[in-house]
Design a protein around this motif. Structure first.
Motif, PDB file in Angstrom:
ATOM      1  N   ARG A 174       1.226  -1.247   0.500  1.00  0.00           N
ATOM      2  CA  ARG A 174       0.283   0.074   0.071  1.00  0.00           C
ATOM      3  C   ARG A 174       1.316   1.276   0.363  1.00  0.00           C
ATOM      4  NH1 ARG A 174      -5.271  -1.485   4.317  1.00  0.00           N
ATOM      5  NH2 ARG A 174      -5.818  -2.534   2.636  1.00  0.00           N
ATOM      6  N   THR A 175       1.928   1.247   0.884  1.00  0.00           N
ATOM      7  CA  THR A 175       3.108   1.796   0.986  1.00  0.00           C
ATOM      8  C   THR A 175       3.502   2.705  -0.506  1.00  0.00           C
ATOM      9  OG1 THR A 175       2.864   1.849   3.228  1.00  0.00           O
ATOM     10  CG2 THR A 175       5.038   2.798   1.843  1.00  0.00           C
ATOM     11  N   ALA A 176       3.971   1.651  -0.792  1.00  0.00           N
ATOM     12  CA  ALA A 176       4.595   1.777  -2.565  1.00  0.00           C
ATOM     13  C   ALA A 176       2.897   2.274  -3.359  1.00  0.00           C
ATOM     14  CB  ALA A 176       4.988   0.211  -3.034  1.00  0.00           C
ATOM     15  N   TRP A 177       2.090   1.532  -3.884  1.00  0.00           N
ATOM     16  CA  TRP A 177       1.456   2.454  -4.594  1.00  0.00           C
ATOM     17  C   TRP A 177       1.424   4.046  -4.611  1.00  0.00           C
ATOM     18  CZ3 TRP A 177      -3.381   4.817  -4.730  1.00  0.00           C
ATOM     19  CH2 TRP A 177      -4.209   4.976  -5.817  1.00  0.00           C
ATOM     20  N   LEU A 178       1.387   4.029  -3.154  1.00  0.00           N
ATOM     21  CA  LEU A 178       0.831   5.634  -2.719  1.00  0.00           C
ATOM     22  C   LEU A 178       1.979   6.728  -2.767  1.00  0.00           C
ATOM     23  CD1 LEU A 178      -0.959   5.791   0.693  1.00  0.00           C
ATOM     24  CD2 LEU A 178      -1.680   6.942  -1.657  1.00  0.00           C
ATOM     25  N   ALA A 179       3.395   6.068  -2.300  1.00  0.00           N
ATOM     26  CA  ALA A 179       4.751   6.800  -2.742  1.00  0.00           C
ATOM     27  C   ALA A 179       4.856   7.205  -4.605  1.00  0.00           C
ATOM     28  CB  ALA A 179       5.917   5.575  -2.236  1.00  0.00           C
ATOM     29  N   GLU A 180       4.608   6.033  -4.983  1.00  0.00           N
ATOM     30  CA  GLU A 180       4.540   5.543  -6.469  1.00  0.00           C
ATOM     31  C   GLU A 180       4.058   6.823  -6.565  1.00  0.00           C
ATOM     32  OE1 GLU A 180       3.470   2.094 -10.028  1.00  0.00           O
ATOM     33  OE2 GLU A 180       4.129   1.544  -8.276  1.00  0.00           O
ATOM     34  N   ARG A 181       2.627   6.870  -6.533  1.00  0.00           N
ATOM     35  CA  ARG A 181       2.168   8.316  -7.095  1.00  0.00           C
ATOM     36  C   ARG A 181       2.429   9.674  -6.731  1.00  0.00           C
ATOM     37  NH1 ARG A 181      -1.795   4.549 -10.179  1.00  0.00           N
ATOM     38  NH2 ARG A 181       0.303   3.409  -9.048  1.00  0.00           N
ATOM     39  N   LEU A 182       2.991   9.766  -5.647  1.00  0.00           N
ATOM     40  CA  LEU A 182       3.428  11.006  -5.243  1.00  0.00           C
ATOM     41  C   LEU A 182       4.819  11.147  -5.901  1.00  0.00           C
ATOM     42  CD1 LEU A 182       3.069  10.099  -1.337  1.00  0.00           C
ATOM     43  CD2 LEU A 182       2.054  11.877  -2.340  1.00  0.00           C
ATOM     44  N   GLN A 183       5.792   9.927  -6.338  1.00  0.00           N
ATOM     45  CA  GLN A 183       6.542  10.551  -7.085  1.00  0.00           C
ATOM     46  C   GLN A 183       6.763  11.066  -8.056  1.00  0.00           C
ATOM     47  OE1 GLN A 183      10.434   9.821  -7.244  1.00  0.00           O
ATOM     48  NE2 GLN A 183       9.799  10.323  -5.638  1.00  0.00           N
ATOM     49  N   ALA A 184       5.012  11.308  -8.311  1.00  0.00           N
ATOM     50  CA  ALA A 184       4.342  11.438 -10.039  1.00  0.00           C
ATOM     51  C   ALA A 184       4.360  13.053 -10.137  1.00  0.00           C
ATOM     52  CB  ALA A 184       3.673  10.293 -11.193  1.00  0.00           C
ATOM     53  N   LEU A 185       4.022  13.359  -8.646  1.00  0.00           N
ATOM     54  CA  LEU A 185       3.580  14.802  -8.840  1.00  0.00           C
ATOM     55  C   LEU A 185       4.456  15.952  -8.765  1.00  0.00           C
ATOM     56  CD1 LEU A 185       1.537  15.042  -5.096  1.00  0.00           C
ATOM     57  CD2 LEU A 185       0.737  14.359  -7.531  1.00  0.00           C
ATOM     58  N   THR A 186       4.818  17.040  -9.185  1.00  0.00           N
ATOM     59  CA  THR A 186       5.611  18.299  -9.275  1.00  0.00           C
ATOM     60  C   THR A 186       6.160  17.937  -7.784  1.00  0.00           C
ATOM     61  OG1 THR A 186       3.909  20.341  -8.245  1.00  0.00           O
ATOM     62  CG2 THR A 186       4.533  18.680 -10.689  1.00  0.00           C
ATOM     63  N   ASP A 187       7.429  18.142  -7.231  1.00  0.00           N
ATOM     64  CA  ASP A 187       7.939  19.057  -5.804  1.00  0.00           C
ATOM     65  C   ASP A 187       6.510  20.534  -5.659  1.00  0.00           C
ATOM     66  OD1 ASP A 187      10.315  17.156  -6.924  1.00  0.00           O
ATOM     67  OD2 ASP A 187      11.592  19.003  -7.206  1.00  0.00           O
TER      68      ASP A 187
ATOM     69  N   ALA B  96      23.989  10.538   6.039  1.00  0.00           N
ATOM     70  CA  ALA B  96      22.581  10.552   7.017  1.00  0.00           C
ATOM     71  C   ALA B  96      21.457  11.381   6.596  1.00  0.00           C
ATOM     72  CB  ALA B  96      23.705  10.314   8.631  1.00  0.00           C
ATOM     73  N   THR B  97      21.496  11.900   6.283  1.00  0.00           N
ATOM     74  CA  THR B  97      20.887  13.370   6.186  1.00  0.00           C
ATOM     75  C   THR B  97      20.212  13.085   4.860  1.00  0.00           C
ATOM     76  OG1 THR B  97      22.353  15.315   6.383  1.00  0.00           O
ATOM     77  CG2 THR B  97      21.503  14.361   8.098  1.00  0.00           C
ATOM     78  N   ILE B  98      21.027  12.734   3.359  1.00  0.00           N
ATOM     79  CA  ILE B  98      20.596  12.735   2.563  1.00  0.00           C
ATOM     80  C   ILE B  98      18.843  12.548   2.570  1.00  0.00           C
ATOM     81  CG2 ILE B  98      19.877  11.530   0.440  1.00  0.00           C
ATOM     82  CD1 ILE B  98      23.599  11.692   0.312  1.00  0.00           C
ATOM     83  N   THR B  99      17.889  12.927   1.419  1.00  0.00           N
ATOM     84  CA  THR B  99      16.590  12.929   1.748  1.00  0.00           C
ATOM     85  C   THR B  99      16.635  12.992   0.599  1.00  0.00           C
ATOM     86  OG1 THR B  99      16.036  13.945   3.724  1.00  0.00           O
ATOM     87  CG2 THR B  99      14.161  13.447   2.553  1.00  0.00           C
ATOM     88  N   THR B 100      16.150  11.540  -0.346  1.00  0.00           N
ATOM     89  CA  THR B 100      15.777  11.586  -1.518  1.00  0.00           C
ATOM     90  C   THR B 100      14.029  12.191  -2.217  1.00  0.00           C
ATOM     91  OG1 THR B 100      15.516  10.084  -1.936  1.00  0.00           O
ATOM     92  CG2 THR B 100      17.528  10.118  -2.116  1.00  0.00           C
ATOM     93  N   ASN B 101      13.310  12.494  -3.518  1.00  0.00           N
ATOM     94  CA  ASN B 101      11.983  12.460  -3.424  1.00  0.00           C
ATOM     95  C   ASN B 101      11.397  11.541  -2.978  1.00  0.00           C
ATOM     96  OD1 ASN B 101      11.872  15.044  -4.204  1.00  0.00           O
ATOM     97  ND2 ASN B 101      11.570  14.944  -6.508  1.00  0.00           N
ATOM     98  N   THR B 102      12.361   9.545  -3.465  1.00  0.00           N
ATOM     99  CA  THR B 102      11.327   8.931  -2.918  1.00  0.00           C
ATOM    100  C   THR B 102      11.434   8.544  -1.505  1.00  0.00           C
ATOM    101  OG1 THR B 102      12.895   7.659  -4.853  1.00  0.00           O
ATOM    102  CG2 THR B 102      12.284   6.232  -3.912  1.00  0.00           C
ATOM    103  N   ASP B 103      12.489   8.969  -1.126  1.00  0.00           N
ATOM    104  CA  ASP B 103      12.268   9.165   0.179  1.00  0.00           C
ATOM    105  C   ASP B 103      11.267   9.631   0.859  1.00  0.00           C
ATOM    106  OD1 ASP B 103      14.980   6.995   0.529  1.00  0.00           O
ATOM    107  OD2 ASP B 103      15.964   8.655   1.147  1.00  0.00           O
ATOM    108  N   GLN B 104      11.287  10.865   0.735  1.00  0.00           N
ATOM    109  CA  GLN B 104      10.572  11.665   1.376  1.00  0.00           C
ATOM    110  C   GLN B 104       8.573  10.979   0.849  1.00  0.00           C
ATOM    111  OE1 GLN B 104       8.628  15.016  -0.621  1.00  0.00           O
ATOM    112  NE2 GLN B 104       8.976  16.290   1.456  1.00  0.00           N
ATOM    113  N   SER B 105       8.396  10.447  -0.305  1.00  0.00           N
ATOM    114  CA  SER B 105       7.253   9.916  -0.640  1.00  0.00           C
ATOM    115  C   SER B 105       7.076   8.715  -0.149  1.00  0.00           C
ATOM    116  CB  SER B 105       7.882   9.922  -2.707  1.00  0.00           C
ATOM    117  OG  SER B 105       6.915  10.286  -3.140  1.00  0.00           O
ATOM    118  N   VAL B 106       8.053   7.748   0.218  1.00  0.00           N
ATOM    119  CA  VAL B 106       7.884   7.146   1.005  1.00  0.00           C
ATOM    120  C   VAL B 106       7.286   6.953   2.582  1.00  0.00           C
ATOM    121  CG1 VAL B 106       8.636   4.495   2.014  1.00  0.00           C
ATOM    122  CG2 VAL B 106       8.622   4.935  -0.135  1.00  0.00           C
ATOM    123  N   ALA B 107       8.060   8.100   3.191  1.00  0.00           N
ATOM    124  CA  ALA B 107       7.506   8.942   4.486  1.00  0.00           C
ATOM    125  C   ALA B 107       6.661   9.749   4.458  1.00  0.00           C
ATOM    126  CB  ALA B 107       8.697   9.914   4.984  1.00  0.00           C
TER     127      ALA B 107
END
Lengths: 153, 153
Positions: free
Chosen positions: A120-133, B6-17
């Motif tokens: 579930r997290t992966a599904w959500l994170a994937e969609r969040l990734q596709a958004l703008t910053d 230790a403090t790098i936060t990628t878009n991917t990490d943030q999306s997962v969080a």
DNA sequence: TTCATTAGTTAGCATATATAATCATCTCGA
DNA sequence: TCGAGATGATTATATATGCTAACTAATGAA
């Protein structure tokens, strides 16, 4: 401060407007989250029970039913199935109140729960990734408030 | 720009969080939205079908099933119940493809849909009202991004 | 000690949703 | 153009979900 009647926006109006936008989004997102459970061979309802048992190890059937807003017999049969599948254990209280049973997840149950959460997290994170910053930042900034929405009272 | 590992936060990490925080909130909110339908004497699933029929007047059973991610027979029997309750009409195509039926909501169906939506919105709005102005503003600012989350692709 | 209450369960019902099979209609290629 | 396969709807059948009512066993209070 001057306000023309036509442009007054009260907290109530804003809340209703936001609620109206939020409603379909929540329903839509949830349909997918429910589906992610099913890809793991379990229903969303069963996962919800499993999660509640995991976070309240030793809970009883009635307690669980109240927490989940279900009737005790419904939970009883649902637990039958979870137990038959090897995801939870039922243990009659030997000391103390001997009417109660203590429910707990098995290692397999915990593993399934982790798997579903991760999907579930992966599904959500994937969609969040596709958004703008900017979009992603606005959601990140709102997460705490959204959490407050469900923990209030 | 220097970054310590230790403090790098990628878009991917943030999306997962964010996804991890969002997941339980979405599930919790939805449980209540589903319940609001039931206070109106209909299940969340039936309302979802009704909404899809309303916004796609004349849709067929298969089409509806695909849109809702359900099997055609499931939709068929669900529509049986909606029809029996007077919420939708089934009309066999007379011109064109005579295998198809056209589904449409009745005035009672539309009224029920409005009622459920209004209850759900009210439930959400009530909770939004209880937040601080800052919290409410952060959610308002995120609503468009959340919408984008479900309309992407 | 007896009786109302409580926890869990079983019985019986309605709903929900799936797959397999059936029927009617449609479409397309020989 | 006609026949075979595809497609839309439905029926048959099975399982899961969730309810209320009824039952059993254990608790606890008058």
């Amino acid at each position: 401060m001057t306000m023309r009647a036509a442009t007054i926006t009260t907290n109530t109006d804003q809340s209703v407007a936001v609620a109206n936008q939020l409603r379909p989004v929540l329903l839509h997102l949830n349909r997918h989250l429910r589906r992610e459970a099913q890809t793991q061979g379990i229903s969303a309802g069963q996962i919800s029970l499993l999660a509640s048992i995991e976070s309240h190890r030793g809970t009883g059937v009635k307690e669980l039913a109240d927490r989940e807003g279900m009737a005790a017999p419904s939970v009883c049969t649902a637990v039958d199935r979870l137990q038959a599948a090897g995801y939870v254990t039922r243990e009659r209280e030997s000391t103390g109140d001997r009417r109660r049973v203590g429910l707990a997840t098995t290692p397999q149950g915990s593993a399934l729960l982790r798997r579903v959460r991760s999907r579930r997290t992966a599904w959500l994170a994937e969609r969040l990734q596709a958004l703008t910053d900017e979009e992603r930042a606005s959601i990140a900034a709102a997460v705490d408030a959204l959490s407050a929405l469900v923990t209030q009272r």
